[in-house]
Structure formats: C-alpha cells, structure tokens
Design an enzyme around this catalytic site. Structure first.
Site, PDB file in Angstrom:
ATOM      1  N   CYS A  47      32.077  39.919  14.028  1.00 39.42           N
ATOM      2  CA  CYS A  47      32.425  41.208  13.821  1.00 39.42           C
ATOM      3  C   CYS A  47      32.730  41.288  12.130  1.00 39.42           C
ATOM      4  O   CYS A  47      33.146  40.273  11.687  1.00 39.42           O
ATOM      5  CB  CYS A  47      33.716  41.821  14.413  1.00 39.42           C
ATOM      6  SG  CYS A  47      34.796  43.058  13.695  1.00 39.42           S
ATOM      7  N   ASP A 439      15.202  46.826 -25.978  1.00 37.87           N
ATOM      8  CA  ASP A 439      14.434  46.247 -26.777  1.00 37.87           C
ATOM      9  C   ASP A 439      13.204  46.948 -27.431  1.00 37.87           C
ATOM     10  O   ASP A 439      12.670  47.754 -26.343  1.00 37.87           O
ATOM     11  CB  ASP A 439      14.051  44.949 -25.910  1.00 37.87           C
ATOM     12  CG  ASP A 439      13.528  43.732 -26.845  1.00 37.87           C
ATOM     13  OD1 ASP A 439      14.005  43.694 -27.882  1.00 37.87           O
ATOM     14  OD2 ASP A 439      12.612  43.343 -26.137  1.00 37.87           O
TER      15      ASP A 439
END
Ligand SMILES: Nc1ncnc2c1ncn2[C@@H]1O[C@H](COP(=O)(O)OP(=O)(O)OP(=O)(O)O)[C@@H](O)[C@H]1O
Ligand SMILES: [Zn+2]
Length: 746
Positions: A47, A439
C-alpha cells in the site's frame, strides 16, 4: 561500457524497476543497466502508506541513488553502492518490514507477462471476493434470520472466516506496528475490526475488513499502472536487429548481443532497433517515441537515429553507437523512473501531515469512547462504536495515495511528449516560473547559421579565404561551421589550433598565426577601426553575426552569417508571456545582433556579449529581480548557468548525454513550445494534487461529524474511504491524458 559488463548487469537490472516486472503489458526487455540495483521482496508492503513508511525509513541513509517500488509485486529495487545496501536493509527492518532478496534469475523471469505475482494478484482477487461473499452472508444472517444462539454462532463463525480470508495480512502488519507503538493504517484497522467484533458487531467487522482489503488491492494496482505507463515506451524498441556479419551477409540477432559499431539494416516500416548514425540511404523517421514529435524527420548519411523510432520511407544502414541498454530511449525511461522515485514537495507535506493526523484522530477516538458516555446519555457500547468508526475514518489511505499517482501520471504524460522532468520538485515548481532565460543559438534560432556576406581586405582574396576556411573548418562552433561550409574550399594544415572562449579561434598556418573571431577579440587585439565599425553596424542591425579574421598586422577578412528564427519560437514566446513568464534572451553574440533577433522573436529584453560566467551572473540577477527563474540551453557550454537556474532546461537533447545529465528538465526536440507545455502541465498537476487532498480530507471531515453526532456506520466509513481512494486515483490518472498543449497548437 564493456560488453561483459553489460550482460552481467543485465540480468539483475532487468527486474530492477528499470523494466516492468509489474505491468501486465510489459515485455521482457533488456533494461538499461545504467544504475542497476538490487531487488527485494517485501511481503508486507502493498500500500502506498507502507511505501511512504519505507521511504521515510530510508531517508537518512545516504548513498541511495534511487528506489523503485512495485507495490503490486511487493518489490523494492534499491539502486545503491554495495556497501550502502546493508545499512538500507537494516533501516527497512527497523521500520518493521522483512526484505528478502530476489534472486537475479527469478527477478528476470518476472519480467515476462506470465510472472508469478500476476498469479498472486489473481489469487488475491479470488480470496477477497470470497471474503466479501462470506461477509455479506454474515450480514444477511443477522438481518434475515431470527436472533437465536445458533444463528448468532453461525454469523460469528462466518465473520471470523471473512476476517481471516481478507485480513490475515492486515492483522500481521497491524500487530507488528502496535508492538512498536506505531499507528499505521494496519494498526488502525486491526483495532477497529477487533473492537467491532468484541462489542458484538461481527458482521460489520467482517464487512469492513473485506472492503478495506479490496480497496488496498485496487489501490496498489492503480499506483503500479501509473508507474508503468512509461514502460510502454520501452516496448517500442525491437528486441531483434538485422546485423551485418563479417562476410557481408545479414543475420537477425537479439539487440542485447549487438556490439557498438556493428552495421544494422532497417527496412521501411520497421522500428529502429538501436541508437546509431546513418551510413547508407536516406529516409523519413517518425521520432515520436523519443521526441514526442510525430512529424517525420528527414535522415541522411551522418544523421543520428534513435532506438524505438519508426523508419517510414527508405531503407537505412546504421552504425550502432550505443548498446541497447544504453539507448536514448532506455535513458529516458530510466530517468523517468528515477524521477518517480523522488518525492515531490506536496508528497512530503502529505506524508508529514498523515504522520500527525493519524495519531491525532486515534487520540480523538479514545476521547470520544471515554467522554461521550461520561458527559452525555450515549451508552458505553455506542461510545466505543463511534470511536471505532472514527478509527476507520482516520485511515489516511486516500490522502497518502493521491499525490504519488498524480505526480507519476504527470511525469509519464510529459515523457510521452519527449519532455523529461527529472523529479516531482521541478514538476511542481515549473508553474511558479517568473522568468525564463533563453539562449539564442539553437534555442530561439535554428542554430544553423549560413554565410551570407564576406569581404577581404587584401589583394590575394583567394588565399585569404582559404586560410579562413582552414581555420573555421577546425571548429565545431556553429559560426565557424557556417563559414567553412559557406566557403567550401580546400583546407590547409593548421598548427597550434585553440579555441578562444566567447571570442573565436586561433591557429597557425604556414608558420603565421591567425585569429578568426568576433568584434570583442579584434578590440582586445587593438585592431579595430572606424571603417570596420561601420561594416559591423550595418550587418548587426540586420541580425547578422560578424566574424573577423586577422593576422599580426590587422584584419584581413570579414564574414557575416545569419541564422533564422525558428517558426515556433515566436508562438512560444507569446505563449510564455501570456502565462505570465518573462522571456529574456542571453547570448554570447553581440548586442546589436541580439537585439535584432530578440525583437523579431517578440522578446523585449536581450543581453549580448555575455561570456559563460556572465550568463551565470545574469541568472543570479534575474532570480533577484523576478523570483523563480528558468534557463534553457543546449546543456554543453551553458552547464553552469543551467545548474544555477532554479529550473535548468536542456533543449534538443536527444542523443546528447551531457545535456540529459546537466538539466532538471530535458526537452528531446528543440521546440521552445514545450516550455509553456511544461508550465501548463505543472499548473494542472498542482490543481489535481490539491483537488485530491481537499476531497480526501473533505470526505473525512463529513464522516467525522456524522460519526460523532449522527449515524455513520463503520462500513459507510469504509465505503467512503474506499470511494475517496478510488476517486483520487482516477483523478490522478487523468493527467496521463491531460491536454496541456498551447491553445494555438494543433
Ligand atoms: N569557434 C568560433 N568560431 C567563430 N566564432 C566564434 C567561435 N567561438 C566564439 N565565437 C564568437 O563569439 C561569440 C560568442 O560565442 P559563444 O559561444 O559564447 O556564444 P554562442 O554560443 O555563439 O551564442 P549563444 O550564447 O546565443 O548560444 C559568437 O557569437 C561568435 O561570434
Ligand atoms: Zn570596434
């Protein structure tokens, strides 16, 4: 990596979470042996709350590279150096779990669809189905049959059978936790079910146990499903390749045995089996599995191809450049799996919250059991019953499960678009980006500049141009490449060649030293003049980059190259602005060119003349001015700035390992529009996370009130908890198919 290396680690790494031993659809594939890892079976872990417990236990253990959980298979793969493993195992044992090593051979065999745990889950379903039927029978007897000793006895026996069928494990884990004075979900359920049984509510106890166990099973399978969504990609890479034999004949062999530098043949319609470089033929390739971009890309001799992509039109021969286990696709999958293992901030928050919430509700339940009968006319039995209902409500399952499923689904959704997000943190942070530094070369522009103008300042023009071509031909910089390609002249031998960072190159030809570089370089050499300045200005205002060639005496030639803005850049910039993110262009190129290109792309702020260290400073400054700042780059010479930014984004990274390693988010193709996509996905993820958390807590709040003041029964509470768990899981899985493309894209 050597060949032997590769095969020896393949066995252990295959089941190691790098390929699916859990998903029923996964194929037996050769998993990336990048990090390897050791797999353990933890019988009592199924679980997400237990997963959280184990994660917490392992948090202080340093040196663990990644954890791969497979709840359905109850397996955990730990990627860590051998000397860290004992410490890790000890920590797991201290938390009350018993890890058992999975033999390499057994681990590999489970990678096949017919593996053992599938039967395990099948058997589990049958067992739980039976438990539910028996619990219903127990309930039915109580409602339908007259209340005699015999029927009571029968009901009790049936309840015990149902509880045993559904709850052995919960009980085992619950008692183990209680012994360590820990309140986990199992402890809560153990107390609640036992308590209900003891106060005579055995049909209800049986029902609660059965429903709870079924919910747990569904939950484990859903988490695995989300986690394995990405593994579907791995199936895309063929398992066999057609390889050229020493004699020239072709043979079909498993990809795992194909050596680097082998030549493989790919017919039209086939998938590329391995990463490589085209040596013969040309074709269009659909690279969607790697870049998320399904428009075919033309490939010719010298171009890279990626494993898993689809060869559409022509036959290709390809020289293999990476082992199958180390292909770009394998790296993507590995990186996503690693990201899935790292916890997002919300996940940490939820885990911390659950750790406080559970004991708090437990204390409250005790208070209700004691105080209600004392202070009101509620009987002791009623008081205890209300307290037990509270315990069921206290189960934080829906809460704990809601975050991992959501985050993992979002990461998989991104990967399918060729976006690699290297951790839940970046996924969650991206929505808060205030500025993105872009860039210029290759990000905003195509990155393939062309020589558009040239001028020589000497009479022997042909000789000067040949010198320039020779020098430029030695450099990989896009500007040099454009000059060499544009001139297309015979090269002369260059000695003492060196790159001048942010400036250009230098070398000696025929005993004389020449430089080829930008304005800055010529200024530094004191070789600039006003005539040159005028030329520079004229070109730069048109967005061209000017490169000058000089010898000891002065400038002997001028070259202007021009790069085109990518069609998608404009749309992406507009989209970023509409999302409230300020784009800023950073470039090593000169100011005037920078301004010209920025304004064409719709960017208001551009900074030129930046050396790599200046880019770093620019990022710091943007962070101060805007807040959370992202940086895009190609990841090679921008690495420091990428690392400095809050989120470093590498563009066009398919095939470039450095970029894939350096950045936080990796975009496989070079489409700037993926950045707004990431931001949208991040916002959606955040929304779903908080929808789930508030829903799970809301349901609990309602039942809390109902339990204390009204008439909530225990199994209504279990139904509510189970329903909430399933709903949050479904809501999280929705992200696998989320629409996060910009509105104008199709
Ligand atoms: N090898 C080279 N050949 C020719 N010019 C060069 C070379 N290296 C640098 N330059 C010049 O120096 C400038 C700055 O180079 P740098 O590599 O720092 O930035 P860039 O990568 O070109 O630009 P951006 O920052 O936009 O990617 C270039 O625009 C170019 O004019
Ligand atoms: Zn000048």
């Amino acid at each position: 990596m050597s060949k032997t290396d590769d095969t020896s680690s393949a066995a252990s790494s295959c089941s190691s979470g790098a390929c699916g031993s859990c998903s029923s659809t996964s194929q037996p594939v050769d998993a990336p042996a990048i990090a390897g890892g050791k797999t353990y079976r933890i019988p009592t872990m199924d679980c997400s709350a237990e997963e959280a417990e184990i994660r917490r236990a392992l948090e202080p253990v340093s040196g663990i590279a990644s954890l791969g959980f497979q709840l359905g298979a109850r397996r955990l793969t730990i990627s860590a150096p051998a000397d860290v493993l004992p410490t890790a195992l000890e920590a797991i044992r201290r938390a009350g779990f018993k890890p058992e090593p999975v033999e390499a051979a057994a681990a590999t065999s489970t990678a096949s669809p017919s593996d053992g745990h599938e039967h395990g889950i099948g058997a589990g379903v049958a067992r739980l189905g039976l438990a539910l039927l028996v619990a219903i029978a127990a309930e039915g007897i109580e409602i339908v049959l007259p209340d005699t000793r015999a029927t009571q006895g029968l009901g009790m026996v049936l309840a015990v059978v149902a509880i045993w069928l559904a709850g052995v494990e919960t009980y085992t884990k619950g008692f183990a936790a209680l012994r360590r004075l820990k309140l986990n979900i199992n402890a809560l359920m153990t107390v609640a079910v036992t308590g209900a049984f003891l106060i005579g509510q055995w049909p209800e106890a049986a029902m609660v146990m059965a429903l709870y166990a079924i919910a747990e099973l569904i939950e484990a399978r859903s988490v695995d499903r989300a986690r394995n969504a990405i593994k579907g990609l791995m199936d895309l890479a063929p398992e066999e390749a057609t390889v050229q034999q020493p004699g020239g004949a072709w043979a079909t062999v498993p990809v795992a045995s194909v050596a680097i530098d082998s030549i493989v043949r790919i017919r039209p319609g086939e998938r590329v089996p391995m990463d490589g470089t085209v040596t013969r033929g040309d074709s269009a390739i659909n690279q969607a599995p790697v870049t998320g971009e399904s428009i075919p890309v033309e490939k010719a001799v010298g171009d890279p191809v990626f494993a898993g992509t689809i060869n559409e039109t022509g036959e290709l021969e390809v020289r293999v450049t990476a082992a199958a286990s180390n292909s770009t696709l394998a790296r993507i999958i590995h990186a996503v799996e690693q990201a899935q293992g790292s916890r997002a901030p919300t996940q940490r928050f939820v885990d911390r919250f659950a750790a406080v919430y559970t004991p708090a509700v437990f204390a409250l339940a005790v208070a209700v059991a004691v105080l209600l009968p004392l202070l009101t006319d509620v009987t002791w039995l009623q008081g205890i019953y209300k307290a037990l209902v509270l315990l069921v409500i206290a189960c934080p399952c829906a809460l704990v499960i809601s975050t991992p499923v959501t985050v993992v689904s979002a990461l998989a959704a991104a990967a399918r678009r060729g976006i690699l997000i290297k951790g839940g943190t970046y996924l969650e942070d991206a929505r808060n980006l205030k500025a993105v530094a872009l860039d210029k070369t290759g990000t905003i522009t195509e990155g393939k500049p062309k020589l558009v103008d040239q001028k020589t300042m000497r009479d022997d023009a042909a000789a000067v141009l040949r010198l320039a071509a020779s020098l430029a031909g030695r450099s990989d910089h896009p500007v040099s490449k454009a000059i060499a390609e544009g001139l297309n002249l015979e090269h002369e031998a260059v000695d003492q060649f060196s790159a001048l960072a942010g400036r250009g190159v230098q070398g000696s030809i025929g005993g004389k030293t020449y430089v080829l570089g930008n304005h800055r370089l010529i200024e530094e050499r004191g070789q600039c003049n006003s005539e040159l300045e005028a030329d520079l200005k004229r070109h730069e205002q048109q967005g061209r980059t000017v490169t000058l060639m000089a010898d000891e005496q002065g400038v002997i030639a001028l070259f202007a190259v021009a790069d085109t803005i990518k069609p998608s850049s404009k749309a992406a910039v507009a989209d970023l602005i509409s999302l409230g993110v300020t784009p800023i262009m950073l470039t090593g190129d000169n100011e005037a060119t920078a301004q010209s290109i920025a304004s064409h792309a719709g960017i208001k702020e551009a900074r030129g003349n930046l050396l790599p260290e200046d880019k770093l400073k620019a990022i710091e400054e943007l962070q101060k001015r805007f807040g959370l700042t992202g940086m895009t780059g190609d990841g090679i010479n921008d690495a420091p700035a990428l690392a400095k930014a809050d989120i470093g984004i590498a563009m066009g990274a398919a095939g470039t390992d450095t970029a894939m390693e350096a950045a936080d988010i990796v975009i496989m193709n070079d489409d700037l529009q993926r950045i707004p996509t990431v931001i949208r996905l991040s916002r959606k993820t955040h929304a779903v996370l908080w929808q789930n958390i508030s829903f799970a807590l809301g349901v609990k709040a309602v039942f809390f009130v109902m339990a204390v003041f009204g008439t909530a029964t225990m199994w209504m509470a279990v139904f509510a908890d189970m329903g909430a768990s399933l709903l949050v899981v479904a809501n999280g899985l929705r992200l696998l198919k989320a629409k996060v493309e910009p509105p104008h894209a199709d």
